[in-house]
Write a protein that holds these residues in place. Sequence first.
Motif, PDB file in Angstrom:
ATOM      1  N   LYS A 286       0.847  -1.184   0.000  1.00 58.07           N
ATOM      2  CA  LYS A 286       0.000   0.000   0.000  1.00 58.07           C
ATOM      3  C   LYS A 286       0.887   1.240   0.000  1.00 58.07           C
ATOM      4  O   LYS A 286       1.974   1.246   0.585  1.00 58.07           O
ATOM      5  N   LYS A 287       0.402   2.299  -0.640  1.00 60.98           N
ATOM      6  CA  LYS A 287       1.119   3.562  -0.675  1.00 60.98           C
ATOM      7  C   LYS A 287       0.213   4.660  -0.134  1.00 60.98           C
ATOM      8  O   LYS A 287      -0.955   4.757  -0.521  1.00 60.98           O
ATOM      9  N   LYS A 288       0.775   5.488   0.742  1.00 56.75           N
ATOM     10  CA  LYS A 288       0.003   6.571   1.330  1.00 56.75           C
ATOM     11  C   LYS A 288       0.847   7.840   1.354  1.00 56.75           C
ATOM     12  O   LYS A 288       2.040   7.795   1.633  1.00 56.75           O
ATOM     13  N   LEU A 289       0.178   8.951   1.080  1.00 55.83           N
ATOM     14  CA  LEU A 289       0.782  10.263   1.219  1.00 55.83           C
ATOM     15  C   LEU A 289       0.323  10.853   2.548  1.00 55.83           C
ATOM     16  O   LEU A 289      -0.875  10.862   2.845  1.00 55.83           O
ATOM     17  N   VAL A 290       1.270  11.342   3.347  1.00 52.34           N
ATOM     18  CA  VAL A 290       0.955  11.833   4.688  1.00 52.34           C
ATOM     19  C   VAL A 290       1.469  13.259   4.829  1.00 52.34           C
ATOM     20  O   VAL A 290       2.641  13.534   4.545  1.00 52.34           O
ATOM     21  N   LEU A 291       0.577  14.166   5.257  1.00 47.90           N
ATOM     22  CA  LEU A 291       0.955  15.519   5.643  1.00 47.90           C
ATOM     23  C   LEU A 291       0.727  15.636   7.137  1.00 47.90           C
ATOM     24  O   LEU A 291      -0.352  15.302   7.629  1.00 47.90           O
ATOM     25  N   SER A 292       1.709  16.138   7.861  1.00 44.22           N
ATOM     26  CA  SER A 292       1.590  16.148   9.318  1.00 44.22           C
ATOM     27  C   SER A 292       2.348  17.321   9.911  1.00 44.22           C
ATOM     28  O   SER A 292       3.419  17.702   9.428  1.00 44.22           O
ATOM     29  N   THR A 293       1.771  17.890  10.976  1.00 45.99           N
ATOM     30  CA  THR A 293       2.486  18.854  11.804  1.00 45.99           C
ATOM     31  C   THR A 293       3.147  18.088  12.953  1.00 45.99           C
ATOM     32  O   THR A 293       3.036  16.864  13.035  1.00 45.99           O
ATOM     33  N   THR A 294       3.818  18.804  13.825  1.00 45.48           N
ATOM     34  CA  THR A 294       4.460  18.170  14.974  1.00 45.48           C
ATOM     35  C   THR A 294       4.134  18.945  16.244  1.00 45.48           C
ATOM     36  O   THR A 294       3.666  20.080  16.194  1.00 45.48           O
ATOM     37  N   SER A 295       4.392  18.312  17.363  1.00 43.94           N
ATOM     38  CA  SER A 295       4.251  18.950  18.670  1.00 43.94           C
ATOM     39  C   SER A 295       5.574  18.804  19.413  1.00 43.94           C
ATOM     40  O   SER A 295       6.557  18.300  18.865  1.00 43.94           O
ATOM     41  N   TRP A 296       5.608  19.226  20.678  1.00 47.27           N
ATOM     42  CA  TRP A 296       6.830  19.084  21.474  1.00 47.27           C
ATOM     43  C   TRP A 296       7.194  17.619  21.680  1.00 47.27           C
ATOM     44  O   TRP A 296       8.332  17.279  21.974  1.00 47.27           O
ATOM     45  N   LEU A 297       6.215  16.723  21.472  1.00 53.14           N
ATOM     46  CA  LEU A 297       6.459  15.294  21.646  1.00 53.14           C
ATOM     47  C   LEU A 297       6.825  14.606  20.335  1.00 53.14           C
ATOM     48  O   LEU A 297       7.217  13.449  20.318  1.00 53.14           O
ATOM     49  N   GLY A 298       6.707  15.323  19.211  1.00 55.75           N
ATOM     50  CA  GLY A 298       6.976  14.728  17.911  1.00 55.75           C
ATOM     51  C   GLY A 298       5.711  14.637  17.083  1.00 55.75           C
ATOM     52  O   GLY A 298       4.839  15.518  17.135  1.00 55.75           O
ATOM     53  N   GLY A 299       5.583  13.551  16.313  1.00 56.30           N
ATOM     54  CA  GLY A 299       4.409  13.350  15.469  1.00 56.30           C
ATOM     55  C   GLY A 299       3.233  12.797  16.245  1.00 56.30           C
ATOM     56  O   GLY A 299       3.248  12.675  17.473  1.00 56.30           O
ATOM     57  N   LYS A 300       2.201  12.453  15.506  1.00 52.43           N
ATOM     58  CA  LYS A 300       0.984  11.931  16.120  1.00 52.43           C
ATOM     59  C   LYS A 300       1.209  10.494  16.556  1.00 52.43           C
ATOM     60  O   LYS A 300       1.464   9.615  15.750  1.00 52.43           O
ATOM     61  N   ASN A 301       1.107  10.263  17.867  1.00 46.62           N
ATOM     62  CA  ASN A 301       1.306   8.928  18.420  1.00 46.62           C
ATOM     63  C   ASN A 301       0.651   8.878  19.791  1.00 46.62           C
ATOM     64  O   ASN A 301       1.132   9.486  20.745  1.00 46.62           O
ATOM     65  N   ASP A 302      -0.457   8.141  19.888  1.00 50.43           N
ATOM     66  CA  ASP A 302      -1.194   8.048  21.148  1.00 50.43           C
ATOM     67  C   ASP A 302      -0.638   6.992  22.090  1.00 50.43           C
ATOM     68  O   ASP A 302      -1.072   6.905  23.241  1.00 50.43           O
ATOM     69  N   PHE A 303       0.288   6.181  21.614  1.00 47.38           N
ATOM     70  CA  PHE A 303       0.734   5.044  22.416  1.00 47.38           C
ATOM     71  C   PHE A 303       1.359   5.474  23.744  1.00 47.38           C
ATOM     72  O   PHE A 303       1.063   4.900  24.795  1.00 47.38           O
ATOM     73  N   MET A 304       2.234   6.487  23.706  1.00 51.88           N
ATOM     74  CA  MET A 304       2.923   6.893  24.928  1.00 51.88           C
ATOM     75  C   MET A 304       1.926   7.397  25.971  1.00 51.88           C
ATOM     76  O   MET A 304       2.009   7.045  27.156  1.00 51.88           O
ATOM     77  N   GLY A 305       0.976   8.221  25.539  1.00 53.23           N
ATOM     78  CA  GLY A 305      -0.021   8.727  26.474  1.00 53.23           C
ATOM     79  C   GLY A 305      -0.878   7.624  27.054  1.00 53.23           C
ATOM     80  O   GLY A 305      -1.145   7.600  28.268  1.00 53.23           O
ATOM     81  N   ILE A 306      -1.298   6.689  26.213  1.00 52.69           N
ATOM     82  CA  ILE A 306      -2.119   5.575  26.692  1.00 52.69           C
ATOM     83  C   ILE A 306      -1.323   4.702  27.657  1.00 52.69           C
ATOM     84  O   ILE A 306      -1.843   4.228  28.677  1.00 52.69           O
ATOM     85  N   ALA A 307      -0.043   4.472  27.353  1.00 55.74           N
ATOM     86  CA  ALA A 307       0.795   3.645  28.235  1.00 55.74           C
ATOM     87  C   ALA A 307       0.958   4.294  29.609  1.00 55.74           C
ATOM     88  O   ALA A 307       0.821   3.625  30.646  1.00 55.74           O
ATOM     89  N   TYR A 308       1.236   5.599  29.648  1.00 56.46           N
ATOM     90  CA  TYR A 308       1.374   6.292  30.932  1.00 56.46           C
ATOM     91  C   TYR A 308       0.067   6.265  31.720  1.00 56.46           C
ATOM     92  O   TYR A 308       0.060   6.032  32.935  1.00 56.46           O
ATOM     93  N   LEU A 309      -1.053   6.507  31.022  1.00 53.23           N
ATOM     94  CA  LEU A 309      -2.345   6.496  31.714  1.00 53.23           C
ATOM     95  C   LEU A 309      -2.679   5.101  32.232  1.00 53.23           C
ATOM     96  O   LEU A 309      -3.242   4.951  33.330  1.00 53.23           O
TER      97      LEU A 309
END
Length: 348
Positions: A286-309
């Motif tokens: 599969k091929k996907k084009l991705v446009l993304s901004t960043t935050s102080w934590l980097g790109g979009k990734n919910d795993f770290m927040g879910i793991a801490y919670l």
Amino acid sequence: MSSNTATSSSAAAGSADSSATRRNSKRPKYSRFTQQELPACKPILTPRWVISAFMLVSIVFIPIGVASLYASRDVVEIVDRYETECIPEPFRKSKVEFIQGPGTKLCNRTITVPKRMKKPIYIYYQLDNFYQNHRRYVKSRSDKQLRDNSATDVSSCKPEDIANGQQIVPCGLIAWSLFNDTYSFSRGNQQLAVNKKGISWKSDREHKFGKDVFPKNFQNGTIKGGKTLNDTIPLSEQEDLIVWMRTAALPTFRKLYGRIETDLEANEVIQVVLENNYNTYSFDGKKKLVLSTTSWLGGKNDFMGIAYLTVGGLCFFLAMAFTIVYLIKPRQLGDPSYLSWNRNPGGH
């Protein structure tokens, strides 16, 4: 008199021997540290200490998890899968033949910005079901050749080591399969420039790819694997190649294509003109084009927040459970009546 003298002489000799023995001995000098005789802390895990520890972890982890999730949700990400949509309808039953056929395969895509995207906006291409971590694939490269133009041994690059009787630079399957889809973006009548400088690691540009190494005899074999390289530009400046050569560990991965140095407003329509050249159809990729901004934590990734919670919530639950047990059924610390040899045979 002579007897005393002999006794003194033998004592002196014995003392000298013992001194020599101590000097020649390999036994280390005695110290409490080397003999592991230093005092050690042996904490007793009382109920209050255990409950306090669990509460401390929950107090620290839960706010970090909330902040991480908030930072991840603040990232604006647009993902557009296009490998099927960019194949004309009559050719969708023979995708491999179409992609291997001659001619430029242009495709127009339309992207709507869901929220305001602040610059820089990172452009990625994402490939699924592409195993860059395959043993034979990873080994098919020559790091020495990438650094030094005098390298002659390219046996590790097989089967992409020699073409038409000449050495390939850069050699190997990794370089040969370089991603070659291209993207251009416009907003209304305004062309959005894509900055492709600085998309690779600085350490890679300065230490792993030579400034005097130029592509040679590249993509001249019987089968063309991917993008061709400008043979007048050294490898240290071929940043698309440098990004691609840092192989991914998982079969689904993203690699940086460039940056848009302009803010995009909500509900704006972005026109994308892409060349659909890369053959992922042979392996159902599969091929996907991705446009993304960043935050102080980097790109979009919910795993770290879910793991801490999750960890923080679990510790909070255990602290509450131990507190209830401790209050309902308290137990004296070090009560000898709980020892097995102090109990009656009947278990009472």
